[in-house]
Write a protein that holds these residues in place. Structure first.
Motif, short mmCIF file in Angstrom:
data_model
loop_
_atom_site.label_atom_id
_atom_site.label_comp_id
_atom_site.label_asym_id
_atom_site.label_seq_id
_atom_site.Cartn_x
_atom_site.Cartn_y
_atom_site.Cartn_z
N ASP A 188 0.66 -1.34 0.05
CA ASP A 188 0.08 -0.11 0.62
C ASP A 188 1.34 0.89 -0.04
O ASP A 188 1.67 1.55 0.98
CB ASP A 188 -1.07 -0.34 0.74
CG ASP A 188 -1.82 0.91 0.81
OD1 ASP A 188 -1.68 1.91 0.40
OD2 ASP A 188 -2.98 0.91 1.87
N ILE A 189 1.32 1.91 -0.98
CA ILE A 189 2.30 2.95 -1.72
C ILE A 189 1.85 4.09 -0.34
O ILE A 189 2.46 4.54 0.28
CB ILE A 189 1.64 3.02 -2.93
CG1 ILE A 189 2.26 2.20 -3.20
CG2 ILE A 189 3.37 4.81 -2.96
CD1 ILE A 189 2.78 2.03 -4.76
N THR A 190 0.72 4.48 -0.35
CA THR A 190 0.04 5.26 0.02
C THR A 190 0.29 5.55 2.14
O THR A 190 0.31 6.19 2.24
CB THR A 190 -1.71 6.12 0.16
OG1 THR A 190 -2.08 5.64 -1.20
CG2 THR A 190 -2.65 7.26 0.57
N VAL A 191 -0.32 4.77 2.47
CA VAL A 191 0.06 3.92 3.70
C VAL A 191 1.06 3.85 3.83
O VAL A 191 1.61 4.71 4.99
CB VAL A 191 0.68 2.66 4.14
CG1 VAL A 191 0.23 2.37 5.43
CG2 VAL A 191 -2.27 2.14 3.96
N SER A 192 2.59 4.09 3.25
CA SER A 192 4.23 3.54 3.41
C SER A 192 3.78 5.17 3.08
O SER A 192 5.14 5.25 4.10
CB SER A 192 5.07 2.84 2.46
OG SER A 192 4.08 1.23 2.11
N LEU A 193 4.21 5.86 2.51
CA LEU A 193 4.43 7.37 2.47
C LEU A 193 3.78 7.97 3.68
O LEU A 193 4.77 8.99 3.98
CB LEU A 193 3.76 7.88 0.55
CG LEU A 193 4.54 8.85 0.73
CD1 LEU A 193 5.47 9.16 0.29
CD2 LEU A 193 3.54 10.08 -0.25
N GLU A 194 2.99 7.72 4.29
CA GLU A 194 1.81 8.58 5.51
C GLU A 194 2.95 7.96 6.63
O GLU A 194 3.18 8.53 7.28
CB GLU A 194 0.95 8.34 5.33
CG GLU A 194 0.12 8.50 5.22
CD GLU A 194 -1.67 8.51 5.13
OE1 GLU A 194 -2.36 8.10 5.99
OE2 GLU A 194 -1.98 9.72 4.71
N LYS A 195 3.68 6.50 6.72
CA LYS A 195 4.87 6.26 7.58
C LYS A 195 5.43 7.52 7.73
O LYS A 195 6.45 7.71 8.95
CB LYS A 195 4.97 4.93 6.95
CG LYS A 195 3.69 3.85 8.30
CD LYS A 195 3.58 2.18 7.42
CE LYS A 195 4.82 1.93 8.01
NZ LYS A 195 5.53 0.36 7.93
N VAL A 196 6.19 7.20 6.20
CA VAL A 196 7.78 7.64 6.17
C VAL A 196 6.95 9.21 6.79
O VAL A 196 8.62 9.78 7.15
CB VAL A 196 7.79 7.59 4.59
CG1 VAL A 196 9.00 8.70 4.54
CG2 VAL A 196 8.72 6.11 4.87
N ALA A 197 5.96 9.55 6.17
CA ALA A 197 6.49 11.03 6.61
C ALA A 197 5.92 11.23 8.28
O ALA A 197 6.42 12.37 8.35
CB ALA A 197 4.95 11.75 5.77
N PHE A 198 5.77 10.09 8.22
CA PHE A 198 5.20 10.82 10.53
C PHE A 198 6.29 10.34 10.46
O PHE A 198 7.02 11.30 11.66
CB PHE A 198 4.16 9.45 10.72
CG PHE A 198 3.86 9.24 12.07
CD1 PHE A 198 3.03 9.94 12.28
CD2 PHE A 198 4.79 8.05 12.76
CE1 PHE A 198 3.58 10.08 13.85
CE2 PHE A 198 5.02 8.71 14.20
CZ PHE A 198 4.03 9.38 14.76
N PHE A 199 7.11 9.29 10.30
CA PHE A 199 8.04 9.60 11.14
C PHE A 199 10.12 10.38 10.42
O PHE A 199 10.39 10.62 11.11
CB PHE A 199 9.21 8.21 10.88
CG PHE A 199 8.35 7.45 11.72
CD1 PHE A 199 8.39 6.70 12.93
CD2 PHE A 199 7.46 6.09 10.95
CE1 PHE A 199 7.24 6.16 14.31
CE2 PHE A 199 6.78 4.67 11.50
CZ PHE A 199 6.80 5.26 13.49
N ALA A 200 9.33 10.90 9.44
CA ALA A 200 10.15 12.11 9.03
C ALA A 200 10.07 13.17 9.96
O ALA A 200 11.69 13.88 10.07
CB ALA A 200 9.80 12.56 8.21
N ARG A 201 8.61 13.81 10.20
CA ARG A 201 8.74 14.52 11.85
C ARG A 201 9.58 13.77 12.97
O ARG A 201 9.38 14.77 13.74
CB ARG A 201 7.16 14.63 12.05
CG ARG A 201 6.52 15.98 10.53
CD ARG A 201 5.37 16.22 10.69
NE ARG A 201 4.33 15.47 10.92
CZ ARG A 201 3.57 15.16 11.74
NH1 ARG A 201 3.57 16.17 12.84
NH2 ARG A 201 2.78 13.48 12.16
#
Lengths: 211, 211
Positions: A188-201
């Motif tokens: 799930d690319i959207t879920v993965s991208l949201e995870k990355v965005a979260f941990f980037a912050r």
DNA sequence: TAGATTGTTAATCGATTAACAATC
DNA sequence: TAGATTGTTAATCGATTAACAATC
């Protein structure tokens, strides 16, 4: 053998191929671990699982290890896959796998758009989705790749399973309901991208290699 | 909050959006669990983690829950992402995310091919890779998406991190070496396909929802 | 031999599951 | 009230990590 072990074996294999092509004959667990991004203990445990033993002085023989991993991961007679949904993502995946893997090849594509069907796209013949049952059976296709919109994913999964597919790689953002004996992996690319965005912050948590 | 919890929250959120659009006002944990493909206990534990409480009779209020999850997952001021490698996969991802998410948008693409740079592709401006440092800084880009070949992935990752990116979604089949405070998620399509092929032959193991 | 590496066993850690009391 | 659901606590499970003996 667990989900994760299989994923790591797949990674080791790719690394070992690279090493062999560079003329490297043997390798230590910590070298593989460093390249794969996991621990040396994990590597040793995983390699024990495929029944291959190293020696304390030389480590693991690259060619023999490749043979052992291949014997566990690959189907001796090869396996066929089909992709459903020849959109942007579908075409990207077809292009990526076209003629790459002799033991696992995408032999058919399906789409509901008749402008795409009955011709060859990225080196792969594209059929109408109505033909899934017939084409999957005729070509002994065991693996399905779903790259259709979320709304159509369940229907496509049902068709594939009904035709005899036993494993599905699902790129649609939907949880598929299938029989318990069918293996589904959802990317799930959207879920993965949201995870990355979260941990980037928030900062990265302790690292882990799941695959 | 763990990696997996964040992934599940992202899934719940999408499901909740769908429910709200259908006019549903409240939902029970077992309903969400059934749609997300996990257990009701997991749903309740995850929702407790975002600080939202349900009531025994009504379950969870869909709108209030969406607000709670959003408050935890989203950056209040929004976040920007950049994609490097405008090949087939890169274009597919750009097309998928173009103008989709107000709080997390891909604001720049990069490529080394000068036939692709300095124009707009799938609604996204494409720059030469040499401009990564400048563009990332000017646009406060925190998230990088890597869709270049494996041989170039490490160099691209170094550039991105050097420019200030804190999280990377990596589609290249390579284990990236980055500082421990940088979060990397690798989506390795080849590895996933080999896993699916393996379990298609061997039978699915006990089901698990990792995301 | 000396020493780094392998394979094995025990301890630890985290997450999931199960059982139960609290609540609307 | 009755009952299904929620939130909490304890038990279980799996995988990882650490410690150690075996080996070339």
């Amino acid at each position: 053998m667990s989900d994760r072990v299989i994923g790591r074996l797949s990674v080791y294999r790719r690394l070992l191929h690279g090493l062999r092509d560079s003329g490297v004959q043997s390798v230590y667990s910590h070298q593989l671990a460093s390249m794969a991004g996991c621990t040396a203990a994990q590597v040793r445990r995983d390699l024990m699982a495929v029944g291959y033993s190293g020696t304390p002085t030389r480590g693991y023989d690259v060619s023999a290890l490749l043979a052992s991993i291949g014997a566990h991961l690959d189907a001796p007679e090869g396996q066929n896959a089909a992709l459903v949904g020849v959109g942007n993502l579908g075409r990207a995946i077809l292009a990526f796998f076209a003629g790459r893997r002799p033991r696992l090849s995408i032999v058919a594509a399906f789409d509901s758009d008749h402008y795409k069907t009955n011709r060859v796209i990225q080196g792969c013949r594209c059929y109408p989705v109505e033909d899934i049952a017939q084409v999957v059976r005729n070509n002994r296709i065991e693996v399905g790749i779903i790259t259709v919109p979320a709304t159509e994913a369940q229907e496509v999964a049902d068709r594939l399973v009904g035709a005899g597919v036993r494993g599905i790689l699902n790129f649609a953002p939907a949880a598929l309901r299938v029989r318990p004996d069918i293996y589904v992996e959802t990317m799930d690319i959207t879920v993965s991208l949201e995870k990355v965005a979260f941990f980037a912050r928030r900062g990265a948590p302790k690292k882990e290699m799941a695959r």
